[in-house]
Design an enzyme around this catalytic site. Structure first.
Site, PDB file in Angstrom:
ATOM      1  N   ASP A  12       0.896  -1.214   0.011  1.00 44.68           N
ATOM      2  CA  ASP A  12      -0.003  -0.029  -0.208  1.00 44.68           C
ATOM      3  C   ASP A  12       0.856   1.048  -0.063  1.00 44.68           C
ATOM      4  O   ASP A  12       2.063   1.062   0.215  1.00 44.68           O
ATOM      5  CB  ASP A  12      -0.819   0.131   1.113  1.00 44.68           C
ATOM      6  CG  ASP A  12      -1.585   1.230   1.417  1.00 44.68           C
ATOM      7  OD1 ASP A  12      -2.257   1.718   0.531  1.00 44.68           O
ATOM      8  OD2 ASP A  12      -1.786   1.810   2.631  1.00 44.68           O
ATOM      9  N   ASP A  14      -0.370   5.127   0.765  1.00 48.35           N
ATOM     10  CA  ASP A  14      -0.589   6.199   1.717  1.00 48.35           C
ATOM     11  C   ASP A  14      -0.631   5.584   3.411  1.00 48.35           C
ATOM     12  O   ASP A  14      -1.552   4.543   3.367  1.00 48.35           O
ATOM     13  CB  ASP A  14      -1.995   6.422   1.500  1.00 48.35           C
ATOM     14  CG  ASP A  14      -1.774   7.579   0.243  1.00 48.35           C
ATOM     15  OD1 ASP A  14      -1.366   8.619   0.093  1.00 48.35           O
ATOM     16  OD2 ASP A  14      -2.504   7.227  -1.054  1.00 48.35           O
TER      17      ASP A  14
HETATM   18 MG    MG Z   1      -3.134   3.018   3.310  1.00 52.34          MG
END
Ligand code: MG
Length: 228
Positions: A12, A14
């Protein structure tokens, strides 16, 4: 071994590799405050893992803002341009990505963000971005029809490795409850590195929960250890 050996790793972006969730919070808080509404942590945590338009939809509806989701996204977009170029990497992110790349472990990015948003946030981190075999950017990807907690982003991302790894051969790194759910729904192991405010009960399906990426021991999943 407590964990299963993996061959491929999906990240991932962010809140996991990038300390960008604080900046999204800042932008959402600013726009909501302009209309006299409070953007709470409760609302924030429910949005982690969503695509941008899904966030806009939920915020405008939940807080009854006098804006369409497009107008909300436009107002936030102006703030992103100021906030995002200075975003910092999370502790341990660069070390882990470089380590896996150096040892030939295939790695990819699986983010709900759009292509434009990734470009803005990774402006100063291009070298790191180039280490990934590919980038699956949910909001800009016609194959990724839904945000997390739907598993499709991880399934699409894994399918783009030439080796077509099986889900059980993939390890996901996530910071969000929705991301952990998505990875588990895809039948992948998932290491969660959550915001400390997230209730651990919500992360009970994670394979492993860490306070920081710096605490990750690759050998636990059959990956080359640091220093190897
Ligand atoms: Mg995230």
């Amino acid at each position: 071994m407590q964990f299963k050996k993996v061959t491929h790793v999906l990240f991932d972006l962010d809140g996991l590799l990038l300390d960008s969730e604080v900046l999204y919070t800042k932008a959402f808080t600013t726009v909501c405050a302009k209309y006299g509404k409070e953007f709470t942590w409760e609302l924030k945590s429910s949005l982690l893992g969503f695509q941008g338009h899904e966030c806009a939809e939920k915020i405008t509806k939940t807080l009854d803002l006098p804006l369409t989701k497009q107008e909300f996204m436009k107002e936030c977009g102006k703030l992103y341009e100021v906030l995002f170029p200075s975003v910092q990497l999370m502790p341990g992110a660069e070390k882990l990505v470089k380590h896996l790349h150096k040892h030939g472990v295939p790695i990819a990015l699986a983010t709900s963000s759009s292509k434009e948003s990734v470009a803005l946030k990774m402006k100063d981190h291009q070298e790191l971005l180039d280490l990934f075999h590919h980038h699956t950017m949910g909001q800009s990807d016609p194959e990724v029809t839904k945000g997390k907690p739907d598993p499709i982003i991880f399934q699409v991302c894994a399918s783009r490795f030439p080796e077509k790894p099986k889900p059980e051969d993939c390890l996901v790194f996530e910071d969000a409850v929705n991301g952990v759910k998505a990875a588990r729904a895809a039948n992948m192991q998932v290491v969660a590195v959550p915001d400390p405010r997230i209730d651990l009960e919500q992360l009970k399906d994670a394979t492993l929960v860490l306070k920081s990426l710096e605490d990750f021991q690759p050998e636990l999943f059959g990956l080359p250890p640091y220093g190897a």
